[in-house]
Design a protein around this motif. Structure first.
Motif, PDB file in Angstrom:
ATOM      1  N   LEU A  31      -5.656  55.941  43.019  1.00  0.00           N
ATOM      2  CA  LEU A  31      -6.911  56.698  42.943  1.00  0.00           C
ATOM      3  C   LEU A  31      -6.731  58.062  43.589  1.00  0.00           C
ATOM      4  O   LEU A  31      -6.010  58.189  44.577  1.00  0.00           O
ATOM      5  CB  LEU A  31      -8.007  55.999  43.755  1.00  0.00           C
ATOM      6  CG  LEU A  31      -8.479  54.627  43.384  1.00  0.00           C
ATOM      7  CD1 LEU A  31      -9.360  54.077  44.491  1.00  0.00           C
ATOM      8  CD2 LEU A  31      -9.242  54.678  42.087  1.00  0.00           C
ATOM      9  N   THR A  32      -7.437  59.048  43.069  1.00  0.00           N
ATOM     10  CA  THR A  32      -7.529  60.315  43.781  1.00  0.00           C
ATOM     11  C   THR A  32      -8.614  60.174  44.840  1.00  0.00           C
ATOM     12  O   THR A  32      -9.407  59.225  44.818  1.00  0.00           O
ATOM     13  CB  THR A  32      -7.900  61.476  42.835  1.00  0.00           C
ATOM     14  OG1 THR A  32      -9.214  61.228  42.304  1.00  0.00           O
ATOM     15  CG2 THR A  32      -6.887  61.627  41.705  1.00  0.00           C
ATOM     16  N   ILE A  39     -16.418  55.914  43.919  1.00  0.00           N
ATOM     17  CA  ILE A  39     -16.516  54.448  43.874  1.00  0.00           C
ATOM     18  C   ILE A  39     -17.176  53.920  45.147  1.00  0.00           C
ATOM     19  O   ILE A  39     -18.079  53.088  45.085  1.00  0.00           O
ATOM     20  CB  ILE A  39     -15.123  53.819  43.668  1.00  0.00           C
ATOM     21  CG1 ILE A  39     -14.606  54.166  42.273  1.00  0.00           C
ATOM     22  CG2 ILE A  39     -15.174  52.309  43.871  1.00  0.00           C
ATOM     23  CD1 ILE A  39     -13.132  53.884  42.061  1.00  0.00           C
ATOM     24  N   THR A  40     -16.766  54.422  46.304  1.00  0.00           N
ATOM     25  CA  THR A  40     -17.344  53.991  47.581  1.00  0.00           C
ATOM     26  C   THR A  40     -18.838  54.291  47.628  1.00  0.00           C
ATOM     27  O   THR A  40     -19.650  53.445  48.022  1.00  0.00           O
ATOM     28  CB  THR A  40     -16.623  54.676  48.756  1.00  0.00           C
ATOM     29  OG1 THR A  40     -15.238  54.337  48.693  1.00  0.00           O
ATOM     30  CG2 THR A  40     -17.197  54.252  50.088  1.00  0.00           C
ATOM     31  N   ARG A  41     -19.211  55.487  47.215  1.00  0.00           N
ATOM     32  CA  ARG A  41     -20.622  55.890  47.200  1.00  0.00           C
ATOM     33  C   ARG A  41     -21.429  55.001  46.261  1.00  0.00           C
ATOM     34  O   ARG A  41     -22.520  54.533  46.601  1.00  0.00           O
ATOM     35  CB  ARG A  41     -20.714  57.362  46.791  1.00  0.00           C
ATOM     36  CG  ARG A  41     -21.932  58.069  47.240  1.00  0.00           C
ATOM     37  CD  ARG A  41     -21.936  59.576  46.998  1.00  0.00           C
ATOM     38  NE  ARG A  41     -20.990  60.047  46.002  1.00  0.00           N
ATOM     39  CZ  ARG A  41     -20.055  60.968  46.222  1.00  0.00           C
ATOM     40  NH1 ARG A  41     -19.931  61.521  47.396  1.00  0.00           N
ATOM     41  NH2 ARG A  41     -19.254  61.355  45.270  1.00  0.00           N
ATOM     42  N   VAL A  52     -13.337  48.213  41.840  1.00  0.00           N
ATOM     43  CA  VAL A  52     -13.418  48.586  40.432  1.00  0.00           C
ATOM     44  C   VAL A  52     -12.336  47.833  39.654  1.00  0.00           C
ATOM     45  O   VAL A  52     -11.237  47.621  40.150  1.00  0.00           O
ATOM     46  CB  VAL A  52     -13.291  50.122  40.264  1.00  0.00           C
ATOM     47  CG1 VAL A  52     -11.967  50.639  40.745  1.00  0.00           C
ATOM     48  CG2 VAL A  52     -13.558  50.561  38.857  1.00  0.00           C
ATOM     49  N   ARG A  53     -12.698  47.377  38.459  1.00  0.00           N
ATOM     50  CA  ARG A  53     -11.768  46.653  37.592  1.00  0.00           C
ATOM     51  C   ARG A  53     -11.327  47.587  36.471  1.00  0.00           C
ATOM     52  O   ARG A  53     -12.149  48.149  35.759  1.00  0.00           O
ATOM     53  CB  ARG A  53     -12.450  45.424  37.001  1.00  0.00           C
ATOM     54  CG  ARG A  53     -11.543  44.570  36.140  1.00  0.00           C
ATOM     55  CD  ARG A  53     -12.274  43.350  35.588  1.00  0.00           C
ATOM     56  NE  ARG A  53     -13.017  42.620  36.598  1.00  0.00           N
ATOM     57  CZ  ARG A  53     -12.490  41.770  37.482  1.00  0.00           C
ATOM     58  NH1 ARG A  53     -11.202  41.554  37.477  1.00  0.00           N
ATOM     59  NH2 ARG A  53     -13.250  41.146  38.354  1.00  0.00           N
ATOM     60  N   LEU A  54     -10.007  47.756  36.345  1.00  0.00           N
ATOM     61  CA  LEU A  54      -9.434  48.591  35.298  1.00  0.00           C
ATOM     62  C   LEU A  54      -8.687  47.719  34.302  1.00  0.00           C
ATOM     63  O   LEU A  54      -8.113  46.699  34.677  1.00  0.00           O
ATOM     64  CB  LEU A  54      -8.436  49.595  35.876  1.00  0.00           C
ATOM     65  CG  LEU A  54      -8.926  50.539  36.958  1.00  0.00           C
ATOM     66  CD1 LEU A  54      -7.796  51.464  37.379  1.00  0.00           C
ATOM     67  CD2 LEU A  54     -10.112  51.327  36.485  1.00  0.00           C
ATOM     68  N   GLY A  55      -8.668  48.158  33.059  1.00  0.00           N
ATOM     69  CA  GLY A  55      -7.914  47.439  32.041  1.00  0.00           C
ATOM     70  C   GLY A  55      -7.863  48.226  30.758  1.00  0.00           C
ATOM     71  O   GLY A  55      -8.318  49.376  30.688  1.00  0.00           O
ATOM     72  N   GLN A  83      -6.488  51.159  47.974  1.00  0.00           N
ATOM     73  CA  GLN A  83      -6.157  52.519  48.366  1.00  0.00           C
ATOM     74  C   GLN A  83      -7.425  53.199  48.863  1.00  0.00           C
ATOM     75  O   GLN A  83      -8.476  53.087  48.234  1.00  0.00           O
ATOM     76  CB  GLN A  83      -5.577  53.271  47.169  1.00  0.00           C
ATOM     77  CG  GLN A  83      -4.987  54.589  47.533  1.00  0.00           C
ATOM     78  CD  GLN A  83      -4.319  55.240  46.332  1.00  0.00           C
ATOM     79  OE1 GLN A  83      -4.504  54.861  45.198  1.00  0.00           O
ATOM     80  NE2 GLN A  83      -3.552  56.272  46.612  1.00  0.00           N
ATOM     81  N   GLN A  84      -7.322  53.863  49.984  1.00  0.00           N
ATOM     82  CA  GLN A  84      -8.434  54.603  50.573  1.00  0.00           C
ATOM     83  C   GLN A  84      -9.669  53.717  50.737  1.00  0.00           C
ATOM     84  O   GLN A  84     -10.795  54.155  50.545  1.00  0.00           O
ATOM     85  CB  GLN A  84      -8.752  55.845  49.731  1.00  0.00           C
ATOM     86  CG  GLN A  84      -7.568  56.786  49.601  1.00  0.00           C
ATOM     87  CD  GLN A  84      -7.872  57.979  48.737  1.00  0.00           C
ATOM     88  OE1 GLN A  84      -8.855  58.672  48.975  1.00  0.00           O
ATOM     89  NE2 GLN A  84      -7.040  58.228  47.741  1.00  0.00           N
ATOM     90  N   GLY A  85      -9.435  52.448  51.064  1.00  0.00           N
ATOM     91  CA  GLY A  85     -10.528  51.514  51.288  1.00  0.00           C
ATOM     92  C   GLY A  85     -11.170  50.975  50.027  1.00  0.00           C
ATOM     93  O   GLY A  85     -12.188  50.290  50.097  1.00  0.00           O
ATOM     94  N   VAL A  86     -10.593  51.258  48.864  1.00  0.00           N
ATOM     95  CA  VAL A  86     -11.153  50.811  47.587  1.00  0.00           C
ATOM     96  C   VAL A  86     -10.178  49.841  46.926  1.00  0.00           C
ATOM     97  O   VAL A  86      -8.986  50.127  46.826  1.00  0.00           O
ATOM     98  CB  VAL A  86     -11.412  52.009  46.644  1.00  0.00           C
ATOM     99  CG1 VAL A  86     -11.871  51.534  45.278  1.00  0.00           C
ATOM    100  CG2 VAL A  86     -12.434  52.955  47.248  1.00  0.00           C
ATOM    101  N   LYS A  87     -10.697  48.709  46.466  1.00  0.00           N
ATOM    102  CA  LYS A  87      -9.872  47.752  45.737  1.00  0.00           C
ATOM    103  C   LYS A  87      -9.893  48.083  44.252  1.00  0.00           C
ATOM    104  O   LYS A  87     -10.953  48.328  43.677  1.00  0.00           O
ATOM    105  CB  LYS A  87     -10.373  46.328  45.951  1.00  0.00           C
ATOM    106  CG  LYS A  87     -10.075  45.810  47.331  1.00  0.00           C
ATOM    107  CD  LYS A  87     -10.430  44.367  47.475  1.00  0.00           C
ATOM    108  CE  LYS A  87     -10.106  43.928  48.895  1.00  0.00           C
ATOM    109  NZ  LYS A  87     -10.485  42.565  49.153  1.00  0.00           N
ATOM    110  N   ILE A  88      -8.702  48.059  43.653  1.00  0.00           N
ATOM    111  CA  ILE A  88      -8.539  48.267  42.222  1.00  0.00           C
ATOM    112  C   ILE A  88      -8.021  46.942  41.673  1.00  0.00           C
ATOM    113  O   ILE A  88      -6.947  46.482  42.054  1.00  0.00           O
ATOM    114  CB  ILE A  88      -7.516  49.378  41.927  1.00  0.00           C
ATOM    115  CG1 ILE A  88      -7.861  50.648  42.685  1.00  0.00           C
ATOM    116  CG2 ILE A  88      -7.428  49.632  40.432  1.00  0.00           C
ATOM    117  CD1 ILE A  88      -6.715  51.641  42.753  1.00  0.00           C
TER     118      ILE A  88
END
Length: 133
Positions: A31-32, A39-41, A52-55, A83-88
């Motif tokens: 993530l940037t 996403i956090t906000r 966030v779920r990516l596919g 990354q940066q406290g965000v789960k992907i």
């Protein structure tokens, strides 16, 4: 002169993704800072969610389209990056298609949204709906 009459909605189909490779330890999705902040906000305002779920899914004239959604929980088969406290969260069948992808959040004029910077992408549909690796 031959004309291509296929439209972006008349692509190669919407069937399941084929298995193209195995998931390996070196695979990654990142993530940037802008994407992580957004996403956090959003999760904070939403009051729930783990990330966030990516596919990818099969669709369009080029074959594949990105999927993104906010996830309330991880599935047992998910490959999880943090990354940066965000789960992907990424399903194992999608990961080989998006390995090395950086998710960005951009604002251009009045438009804003996520942008997938995928080094595996070789071609993109004219309307931008789908891509090919």
């Amino acid at each position: 002169m031959q004309t291509d009459t296929a439209s972006c909605t008349a692509g190669p189909g919407t069937g399941p993704l084929p298995d193209i490779a195995q998931v390996t330890a070196g695979m990654r999705v990142s993530l940037t800072e802008a994407a992580a902040r957004h996403i956090t906000r959003y999760l904070s305002r939403r009051g729930k969610g783990v990330g966030v779920r990516l596919g990818v899914k099969t669709t369009g004239c080029s074959g594949l389209a990105y999927k993104i959604e906010f996830a309330d929980e991880a599935a047992p088969e998910d490959v999880v990056f943090e990354q940066q406290g965000v789960k992907i969260l990424v399903d194992p069948k999608s990961l080989p298609y998006i390995d090395g992808t950086e998710l960005d959040f951009v604002r251009e004029g009045l438009n804003e949204g996520f942008r997938f910077n995928n080094p595996n992408e070789r071609d993109r549909c004219g309307c931008g709906e789908s891509f090919r690796i």
